[in-house]
Design a protein around this motif. Structure first.
Motif, PDB file in Angstrom:
ATOM      1  N   MET A   1       0.822  -1.191   0.000  1.00  0.00           N
ATOM      2  CA  MET A   1       0.000   0.000   0.000  1.00  0.00           C
ATOM      3  C   MET A   1       0.873   1.266   0.000  1.00  0.00           C
ATOM      4  N   GLU A   2       1.993   1.221   0.700  1.00  0.00           N
ATOM      5  CA  GLU A   2       2.915   2.349   0.767  1.00  0.00           C
ATOM      6  C   GLU A   2       3.461   2.695  -0.617  1.00  0.00           C
ATOM      7  N   TYR A   3       3.746   1.646  -1.441  1.00  0.00           N
ATOM      8  CA  TYR A   3       4.257   1.863  -2.791  1.00  0.00           C
ATOM      9  C   TYR A   3       3.225   2.552  -3.679  1.00  0.00           C
ATOM     10  N   ILE A   4       1.974   2.206  -3.497  1.00  0.00           N
ATOM     11  CA  ILE A   4       0.897   2.812  -4.296  1.00  0.00           C
ATOM     12  C   ILE A   4       0.765   4.290  -3.948  1.00  0.00           C
ATOM     13  N   LYS A   5       0.882   4.647  -2.681  1.00  0.00           N
ATOM     14  CA  LYS A   5       0.811   6.049  -2.263  1.00  0.00           C
ATOM     15  C   LYS A   5       1.976   6.850  -2.846  1.00  0.00           C
ATOM     16  N   LYS A   6       3.196   6.284  -2.766  1.00  0.00           N
ATOM     17  CA  LYS A   6       4.365   6.977  -3.306  1.00  0.00           C
ATOM     18  C   LYS A   6       4.256   7.118  -4.827  1.00  0.00           C
ATOM     19  N   ALA A   7       3.834   6.047  -5.491  1.00  0.00           N
ATOM     20  CA  ALA A   7       3.694   6.083  -6.949  1.00  0.00           C
ATOM     21  C   ALA A   7       2.634   7.091  -7.361  1.00  0.00           C
ATOM     22  N   SER A   8       1.541   7.135  -6.640  1.00  0.00           N
ATOM     23  CA  SER A   8       0.461   8.089  -6.945  1.00  0.00           C
ATOM     24  C   SER A   8       0.926   9.526  -6.728  1.00  0.00           C
ATOM     25  N   LEU A   9       1.682   9.760  -5.667  1.00  0.00           N
ATOM     26  CA  LEU A   9       2.201  11.089  -5.378  1.00  0.00           C
ATOM     27  C   LEU A   9       3.183  11.536  -6.470  1.00  0.00           C
ATOM     28  N   ILE A  10       4.074  10.642  -6.874  1.00  0.00           N
ATOM     29  CA  ILE A  10       5.020  10.956  -7.958  1.00  0.00           C
ATOM     30  C   ILE A  10       4.260  11.235  -9.252  1.00  0.00           C
ATOM     31  N   PHE A  11       3.242  10.432  -9.532  1.00  0.00           N
ATOM     32  CA  PHE A  11       2.421  10.628 -10.734  1.00  0.00           C
ATOM     33  C   PHE A  11       1.775  12.014 -10.727  1.00  0.00           C
ATOM     34  N   ILE A  12       1.195  12.401  -9.601  1.00  0.00           N
ATOM     35  CA  ILE A  12       0.528  13.707  -9.498  1.00  0.00           C
ATOM     36  C   ILE A  12       1.543  14.844  -9.645  1.00  0.00           C
ATOM     37  N   ILE A  13       2.684  14.716  -8.974  1.00  0.00           N
ATOM     38  CA  ILE A  13       3.721  15.757  -9.050  1.00  0.00           C
ATOM     39  C   ILE A  13       4.221  15.902 -10.489  1.00  0.00           C
ATOM     40  N   MET A  14       4.532  14.799 -11.139  1.00  0.00           N
ATOM     41  CA  MET A  14       5.035  14.842 -12.513  1.00  0.00           C
ATOM     42  C   MET A  14       3.970  15.370 -13.487  1.00  0.00           C
ATOM     43  N   THR A  15       2.723  15.033 -13.240  1.00  0.00           N
ATOM     44  CA  THR A  15       1.635  15.549 -14.086  1.00  0.00           C
ATOM     45  C   THR A  15       1.540  17.057 -13.962  1.00  0.00           C
ATOM     46  N   VAL A  16       1.642  17.563 -12.764  1.00  0.00           N
ATOM     47  CA  VAL A  16       1.594  19.015 -12.554  1.00  0.00           C
ATOM     48  C   VAL A  16       2.800  19.684 -13.210  1.00  0.00           C
ATOM     49  N   ILE A  17       3.996  19.103 -13.033  1.00  0.00           N
ATOM     50  CA  ILE A  17       5.210  19.706 -13.605  1.00  0.00           C
ATOM     51  C   ILE A  17       5.189  19.650 -15.123  1.00  0.00           C
ATOM     52  N   THR A  18       4.993  18.454 -15.685  1.00  0.00           N
ATOM     53  CA  THR A  18       5.105  18.288 -17.149  1.00  0.00           C
ATOM     54  C   THR A  18       3.822  18.615 -17.899  1.00  0.00           C
ATOM     55  N   GLY A  19       2.699  18.547 -17.219  1.00  0.00           N
ATOM     56  CA  GLY A  19       1.426  18.790 -17.905  1.00  0.00           C
ATOM     57  C   GLY A  19       0.873  20.188 -17.719  1.00  0.00           C
ATOM     58  N   ILE A  20       1.358  20.894 -16.697  1.00  0.00           N
ATOM     59  CA  ILE A  20       0.825  22.230 -16.435  1.00  0.00           C
ATOM     60  C   ILE A  20       1.948  23.280 -16.364  1.00  0.00           C
ATOM     61  N   LEU A  21       2.861  23.128 -15.410  1.00  0.00           N
ATOM     62  CA  LEU A  21       3.890  24.152 -15.197  1.00  0.00           C
ATOM     63  C   LEU A  21       4.796  24.348 -16.411  1.00  0.00           C
ATOM     64  N   TYR A  22       5.321  23.267 -16.947  1.00  0.00           N
ATOM     65  CA  TYR A  22       6.233  23.389 -18.092  1.00  0.00           C
ATOM     66  C   TYR A  22       5.534  24.008 -19.309  1.00  0.00           C
ATOM     67  N   PRO A  23       4.377  23.493 -19.757  1.00  0.00           N
ATOM     68  CA  PRO A  23       3.739  24.120 -20.927  1.00  0.00           C
ATOM     69  C   PRO A  23       3.349  25.579 -20.714  1.00  0.00           C
ATOM     70  N   VAL A  24       2.880  25.917 -19.521  1.00  0.00           N
ATOM     71  CA  VAL A  24       2.510  27.307 -19.240  1.00  0.00           C
ATOM     72  C   VAL A  24       3.750  28.199 -19.267  1.00  0.00           C
ATOM     73  N   THR A  25       4.855  27.731 -18.697  1.00  0.00           N
ATOM     74  CA  THR A  25       6.097  28.504 -18.677  1.00  0.00           C
ATOM     75  C   THR A  25       6.630  28.725 -20.091  1.00  0.00           C
ATOM     76  N   VAL A  26       6.686  27.672 -20.884  1.00  0.00           N
ATOM     77  CA  VAL A  26       7.192  27.788 -22.256  1.00  0.00           C
ATOM     78  C   VAL A  26       6.285  28.693 -23.089  1.00  0.00           C
ATOM     79  N   THR A  27       4.984  28.535 -22.951  1.00  0.00           N
ATOM     80  CA  THR A  27       4.047  29.375 -23.700  1.00  0.00           C
ATOM     81  C   THR A  27       4.178  30.841 -23.290  1.00  0.00           C
ATOM     82  N   ALA A  28       4.265  31.098 -22.018  1.00  0.00           N
ATOM     83  CA  ALA A  28       4.411  32.484 -21.538  1.00  0.00           C
ATOM     84  C   ALA A  28       5.722  33.077 -22.043  1.00  0.00           C
ATOM     85  N   PHE A  29       6.811  32.326 -21.961  1.00  0.00           N
ATOM     86  CA  PHE A  29       8.111  32.789 -22.451  1.00  0.00           C
ATOM     87  C   PHE A  29       8.025  33.141 -23.934  1.00  0.00           C
ATOM     88  N   ALA A  30       7.421  32.254 -24.725  1.00  0.00           N
ATOM     89  CA  ALA A  30       7.312  32.484 -26.167  1.00  0.00           C
ATOM     90  C   ALA A  30       6.440  33.698 -26.467  1.00  0.00           C
TER      91      ALA A  30
END
Length: 189
Positions: A1-30
């Motif tokens: 169960m601990e592995y599922i929590k860690k994996a889910s947390l990493i998934f959410i963090i990476m989704t926010v970074i690569t799916g929201i923060l990075y595209p918004v930053t690159v678009t704003a810069f451009a």
């Protein structure tokens, strides 16, 4: 169960970074630093969009410079179906296509014995190339002068004004953006 929590947390963090923060930053810069390019390098005249500097346009009238052929599906220079023809350069189908393109040039310039530059009869890999070689532009001067009633000297001046030089003077080829060239031609017709 601990592995599922860690994996889910990493998934959410990476989704926010690569799916929201990075595209918004690159678009704003451009949008801040290179808005013309970020929005497709759209050329406008009188507030109306007439084309993009980075996608070829289909000019077929003999009084304009012609671009490189396009083999995109549905219609020429279709940005939604960018592709080459995948024809073998030694195949009969390819030879027929090239022969048809050569005949079209000879139709409007039957007295010329000049060799047609290869980029005028072969499509680029994407089918969207907005440029032709400097030789390709100069080759078309006689036809365009004849049909547009613009002097050869003036056409050569337009070509010179629209020639993009080799990168750092040594990389690539001198090339001419056909849309920009034809827009300048239209202004003096």
């Amino acid at each position: 169960m601990e592995y599922i929590k860690k994996a889910s947390l990493i998934f959410i963090i990476m989704t926010v970074i690569t799916g929201i923060l990075y595209p918004v930053t690159v678009t704003a810069f451009a949008q801040i630093f290179v808005p013309y390019k970020a929005n497709g390098s759209i050329i406008k005249e009188d507030g109306k969009s007439i084309g993009s500097e980075i996608v070829g346009q289909n000019f077929t009238s003999p009084d304009y410079f012609w671009p490189r052929p396009s083999v995109t599906s549905d219609y020429p220079y279709n940005g939604l179906s960018s592709a080459g023809s995948n024809m073998s350069p030694t195949g009969e189908d390819f030879e027929k296509v090239i022969d048809e393109r050569v005949k079209l040039y000879k139709k409007y310039d039957e007295n010329s014995d000049k060799k047609i530059p290869v980029d005028l009869v072969t499509a680029s890999g994407s089918g969207l190339d907005p440029h032709i070689s400097l030789k390709g532009a100069i080759y078309q001067v006689d036809r365009v002068a004849k049909y547009s009633k613009v002097s050869k000297e003036k056409l050569l001046e337009l070509i010179d004004n629209n020639t993009e030089k080799k990168f750092m003077g040594i990389f690539g080829e001198d090339k001419v953006n056909v849309l920009n060239l034809n827009l300048d031609l239209e202004k003096i017709k």
